[in-house]
Design a protein around this motif. Structure first.
Motif, mmCIF file in Angstrom:
data_model
loop_
_atom_site.group_PDB
_atom_site.id
_atom_site.type_symbol
_atom_site.label_atom_id
_atom_site.label_comp_id
_atom_site.label_asym_id
_atom_site.label_seq_id
_atom_site.Cartn_x
_atom_site.Cartn_y
_atom_site.Cartn_z
ATOM 1 N N UNK A 36 -38.223 16.731 -6.537
ATOM 2 C CA UNK A 36 -39.350 15.988 -5.948
ATOM 3 C C UNK A 36 -39.610 14.711 -6.731
ATOM 4 N N UNK A 37 -39.527 14.845 -8.054
ATOM 5 C CA UNK A 37 -39.762 13.650 -8.880
ATOM 6 C C UNK A 37 -38.685 12.610 -8.665
ATOM 7 N N UNK A 38 -37.453 13.118 -8.536
ATOM 8 C CA UNK A 38 -36.335 12.197 -8.370
ATOM 9 C C UNK A 38 -36.475 11.408 -7.071
ATOM 10 N N UNK A 39 -37.030 12.043 -6.039
ATOM 11 C CA UNK A 39 -37.169 11.357 -4.751
ATOM 12 C C UNK A 39 -38.194 10.234 -4.827
ATOM 13 N N UNK A 40 -39.262 10.453 -5.590
ATOM 14 C CA UNK A 40 -40.267 9.375 -5.645
ATOM 15 C C UNK A 40 -39.983 8.398 -6.787
ATOM 16 N N UNK A 41 -39.076 8.774 -7.677
ATOM 17 C CA UNK A 41 -38.843 7.947 -8.851
ATOM 18 C C UNK A 41 -38.562 6.463 -8.557
ATOM 19 N N UNK A 42 -37.611 6.136 -7.635
ATOM 20 C CA UNK A 42 -37.334 4.711 -7.441
ATOM 21 C C UNK A 42 -38.556 3.938 -6.970
ATOM 22 N N UNK A 43 -39.417 4.584 -6.172
ATOM 23 C CA UNK A 43 -40.598 3.863 -5.665
ATOM 24 C C UNK A 43 -41.573 3.592 -6.809
ATOM 25 N N UNK A 44 -41.728 4.611 -7.682
ATOM 26 C CA UNK A 44 -42.609 4.406 -8.843
ATOM 27 C C UNK A 44 -42.045 3.285 -9.710
ATOM 28 N N UNK A 45 -40.738 3.370 -9.927
ATOM 29 C CA UNK A 45 -40.085 2.375 -10.777
ATOM 30 C C UNK A 45 -40.258 0.966 -10.198
#
Ligand SMILES: Nc1ncnc2c1ncn2[C@@H]1O[C@H](COP(=O)(O)OP(=O)(O)OP(=O)(O)O)[C@@H](O)[C@H]1O
Ligand SMILES: [Mg+2]
Length: 409
Positions: free
Chosen positions: A165-174
């Motif tokens: 789940x974290x990996x899926x949102x990671x690029x957007x957060x980044x």
């Protein structure tokens, strides 16, 4: 070609600066877009691999459960339990009956505070099962008797692991963090660039006023000398000289005001504009007709007289140029939303839609003899010195243009 001879910088200045700036912007935007897309694509790719791995793990998990039950007495059971079932400490799993009722078999589920009784925990599990069903198809576990026939089925629901789940949102957060950072850097740069520009404007203006001061006082003294001399028999020379000295004094005062904190006073709008228009009328073709409307006539605005005259003069000069010396210039002053609006309209060639903001940029000009500084100066005077606003209210090619100023009452 004439233009280049008259103003050697014009072509290079106008073209390269603006063409390059637009190009640079497009290049930066395209690069940023490509980097963002690549980053999202790359992480999504990893995420989908991980998702596939989690799915296979769940399959294996379900099979092991079947195996444990079906192969009672097998000594590999311990190994399976230890190596496959126990280590699953990341994928949330709930096993339900074939009717979908949660059993007490679940893993990696954390109950919220409100679920403090067994009944409420069941309710929470049911909610999670519903969520899980939306995320992934569940896996059926079939328990078989020794003769191979299915005597009991259960359903295993699961969800993406926390990591996935974290990996899926990671690029957007980044990207958001990078975006905010870039924005702050941009603001800081902009601020320092403006501060630098201010220094140049103020410094240059101060120096100009200072340099003009000396010959001006000298000229004034000469003028007094001629006035006092009874043998000097050319009053028209004195009159003309007085006019030029007065113009010279006004120019010096303008530069001096730009170079220091200008004093704003309540001034009669009608008085200032009428005076500026009279001055201009004498200097432009008689085919240019001015019309001044101040409503109500006694309207006053908080302005620095000499700078405000300069603003009106610049706007009117542009209007005269745009009309090719033939047409109407209307200056309309009125109260507008707690401010004073000054509309300067002409019947000239208009400004194309795409250039409405560009006209205020330093160096933007379409004239052979132009420097593209008139409107930059106007904008500076209005915004920095009067806390006002200026924009193109309306413009239509070949019909005319209206610039609007908003000032403090
Ligand atoms: N009233 C107007 N109608 C049509 N175009 C205009 C008008 N006012 C300004 N412009 C456009 O905006 C450009 C920039 O105006 P600005 O006053 O800044 O510079 P300029 O008049 O070209 O040169 P200068 O530095 O001598 O004033 C002009 O060259 C012209 O193309
Ligand atoms: Mg101009």
């Amino acid at each position: 070609m004439r233009g280049i001879a008259q103003n050697p910088f014009r072509d290079g200045f106008n073209f390269s600066v603006f063409q390059n700036r637009t190009l640079a912007r497009v290049a930066i935007l395209v690069t940023a877009f490509v980097i963002s897309a690549a980053s999202i694509f790359y992480t999504n790719n990893i995420a989908s691999q991980l998702r596939e791995r989690e799915r296979r793990f769940i399959d294996l998990y379900a099979k092991s459960l079947e195996f444990i039950t079906n192969e009672t007495g097998n000594e590999n059971i311990n190994l399976i339990a230890q190596d496959i079932i126990m280590p699953n400490n990341s994928i949330p799993v709930i096993i339900t009956t074939s009717e979908g009722q949660p059993t007490s078999e679940y893993r990696n589920i954390e109950f919220p505070n409100w679920a403090d009784t067994e009944e409420k925990q069941k309710e929470y599990l049911r909610e999670r099962v519903a969520q899980m069903a939306e995320e992934h198809d569940p896996v059926t576990i079939e328990y078989k008797g020794p003769d191979g026939e299915v005597f009991f089925t259960q359903i295993m629901y699961y969800q993406n692991s926390y990591l996935l789940r974290q990996l899926t949102i990671y690029p957007y957060v980044q990207l958001t963090v990078i975006g905010i950072f870039a924005f702050v850097v941009y603001l800081a740069f902009n601020y320092s660039r403006r501060a630098e520009q201010n220094k140049v404007w103020v410094g240059l203006a101060k120096e100009t006023a200072h340099q003009l001061g000396t010959p001006l006082s000298s000229l004034m003294a000469w003028l007094d000398y001629f006035r006092a001399d009874e043998d000097f028999t050319h009053p028209e020379v004195i009159e003309e000289l007085e006019k030029d000295v007065e113009k010279f004094r006004i120019i010096t005062e303008r530069f001096s005001n730009i170079g220091s904190e200008p004093v704003l006073k309540d001034e009669s709008m009608h008085g200032i504009i009428q005076q500026t228009v009279q001055y201009l009328q004498r200097r432009v073709s008689s085919k240019v007709k001015f019309k001044v409307m101040v409503q109500p006539e006694e309207l006053t605005g908080k302005v620095n007289r000499s700078l405000f005259e300069w603003v009106i003069e610049n706007l009117c000069k542009n209007a005269v140029d745009a009309m090719g010396g033939d047409g109407f210039i209307t200056i309309h002053v009125f109260r507008h939303e707690g401010r004073i609006a000054v509309d300067v309209s002409d019947t000239g060639k208009g400004i194309p839609k795409g250039k409405l903001r560009a006209v205020f940029r330093p160096g933007f000009t379409t004239k052979q003899r132009g420097w593209g500084l008139g409107l930059t100066l106007v904008k500076r005077i209005v915004e920095e010195y009067h806390e006002g606003k200026i924009f193109v209210k309306q413009s239509e090619v070949d019909k005319g243009t209206t610039f609007r100023l908003l000032l403090r009452p």
